[in-house]
Design a protein around this motif. Sequence first.
Motif, PDB file in Angstrom:
ATOM      1  N   UNK A   1       4.938  -5.368 -23.148  1.00 22.86           N
ATOM      2  CA  UNK A   1       4.887  -4.370 -24.212  1.00 22.86           C
ATOM      3  C   UNK A   1       3.624  -3.531 -24.107  1.00 22.86           C
ATOM      4  N   UNK A   2       2.514  -4.177 -23.776  1.00 23.75           N
ATOM      5  CA  UNK A   2       1.265  -3.428 -23.652  1.00 23.75           C
ATOM      6  C   UNK A   2       1.240  -2.584 -22.381  1.00 23.75           C
ATOM      7  N   UNK A   3       1.843  -3.063 -21.319  1.00 22.92           N
ATOM      8  CA  UNK A   3       1.792  -2.353 -20.044  1.00 22.92           C
ATOM      9  C   UNK A   3       2.758  -1.184 -19.962  1.00 22.92           C
ATOM     10  N   UNK A   4       3.954  -1.351 -20.496  1.00 17.82           N
ATOM     11  CA  UNK A   4       4.966  -0.316 -20.294  1.00 17.82           C
ATOM     12  C   UNK A   4       5.791   0.030 -21.501  1.00 17.82           C
ATOM     13  N   UNK A   5       5.558  -0.610 -22.639  1.00 21.51           N
ATOM     14  CA  UNK A   5       6.292  -0.261 -23.832  1.00 21.51           C
ATOM     15  C   UNK A   5       7.681  -0.875 -23.878  1.00 21.51           C
ATOM     16  N   UNK A   6       8.474  -0.378 -24.821  1.00 22.90           N
ATOM     17  CA  UNK A   6       9.790  -0.955 -25.085  1.00 22.90           C
ATOM     18  C   UNK A   6      10.736  -0.810 -23.901  1.00 22.90           C
ATOM     19  N   UNK A   7      10.655   0.293 -23.180  1.00 19.17           N
ATOM     20  CA  UNK A   7      11.567   0.501 -22.052  1.00 19.17           C
ATOM     21  C   UNK A   7      11.352  -0.551 -20.974  1.00 19.17           C
ATOM     22  N   UNK A   8      10.096  -0.912 -20.696  1.00 22.91           N
ATOM     23  CA  UNK A   8       9.816  -1.925 -19.685  1.00 22.91           C
ATOM     24  C   UNK A   8      10.279  -3.304 -20.148  1.00 22.91           C
ATOM     25  N   UNK A   9      10.094  -3.603 -21.414  1.00 21.75           N
ATOM     26  CA  UNK A   9      10.544  -4.893 -21.942  1.00 21.75           C
ATOM     27  C   UNK A   9      12.061  -5.014 -21.802  1.00 21.75           C
ATOM     28  N   UNK A  10      12.775  -3.949 -22.133  1.00 18.47           N
ATOM     29  CA  UNK A  10      14.228  -3.975 -22.016  1.00 18.47           C
ATOM     30  C   UNK A  10      14.653  -4.127 -20.555  1.00 18.47           C
ATOM     31  N   UNK A  11      13.942  -3.461 -19.661  1.00 23.33           N
ATOM     32  CA  UNK A  11      14.273  -3.550 -18.240  1.00 23.33           C
ATOM     33  C   UNK A  11      14.040  -4.968 -17.704  1.00 23.33           C
TER      34      UNK A  11
END
Length: 414
Positions: free
Chosen positions: A30-40
């Motif tokens: 979440x800190x590194x890439x936000x919601x889009x990264x978490x979903x990915x």
Amino acid sequence: MTDMLHGLLQASGWATLAVLLLGAVRPLLQRLGGAALVYRSWWLLPLVLIAPLLPSPVPAFTDSAPLLALGTVLHVAVVPTDAVLWPTLLIALWAAGAACVALAQWRGQRRFERALGTLQPRADGSWQASADPGLPALVGLLDPRVVVGPDFDQRFAPVERDLILQHEHQHRRHGDHWANAAVALLRCLFWFHPLLPWATRRFLFDQELACDARTVDPHPALRRIYANALLKAQLVHPVAPMACHWRSQPMLKERIGMLKEHKRNVVPRWSGQLLVLGLCVGISTMAWASQRAADTQTRITAEPAAGTDGSSSPDAATVGAQAKLMSPPAYPKSAFEQNISGKVVLRVNVDAEGRTSGVSVISSTPAGVFDAVSIAAAQKWTFEPARRDGKPVASALQIPLTFALDQPEPAPAP
């Protein structure tokens, strides 16, 4: 049956590892890439479930003369036949549970679609329902439609309507409806998994957060308007299993909180991408390697011996048969109870298509004890056929099987 149970248990174990790992690294992502990264990062779950199903290379069974002597010692931990019914009962229980979950999801989807009433096309490309069981939403799988409620124009301002429609179109553009269908399938197959309900809720939450981010990131000035649109819509109806809902009351606070975050710089985003890629590749490779290790434990393996036809080396133009699948024979219950070991030497004829065309017993010790199970197992073996001058030909293999029970180590003397 036992292979199916083993596969389910193995898949459940890897699913547990994937879910726990995703839960642990979620704050960092979440800190590194936000919601889009978490979903990915949720790609890790299907990858670890698919990886053990990928084929693994089988060691060559023979590359010597057409007639070879191959040996293996078969150490078997045998369950008495009285317990053979347990795998069947467990499979029946699993199938009944999967059918019940599938029926419940199908009924929920049908109930939701019927509650929509009549659908009318709108000028903006969406569809307007005559009732509101939980709208707006992207409804359907093969032909998904953005469906809005009957009071959509009255409830939301024009700019809010545009943002909501963009949100639902983002769902369709990124295939989120297919992801929801995959989740529905996993809920059927792994209905018994204790972490699956939490993982399902967390996945759907992350899906909505990622879609919110994709919608508002190009329009940072509209974040407040987007948040107001969320506050206007509170979902009080049951959601459909395979629909992407705009409104999601349990995570409303988290969605609005996400809108307050600013864009991150490029370096952390790339760091997060590499972290997700490393997790997916690393854990999936471990799952695949475990399947390969399991295969080497359940298949007969042997080293080629010298040719039995009197030749010291095979013809260079001839390549012998190679094993594809050689499941070990079952240990007879009577021999297991009496602690009997033995050896059976089989002659296995392999046709030009790699199938077992005939099995005969050359010798057996004790006579007749292990013959039947050895022949039954050999009839199911498959091979890469032998080749002469590049063309598949029939061949024969001489295969000794040694049956030996694993003996417990003696207790140390007092």
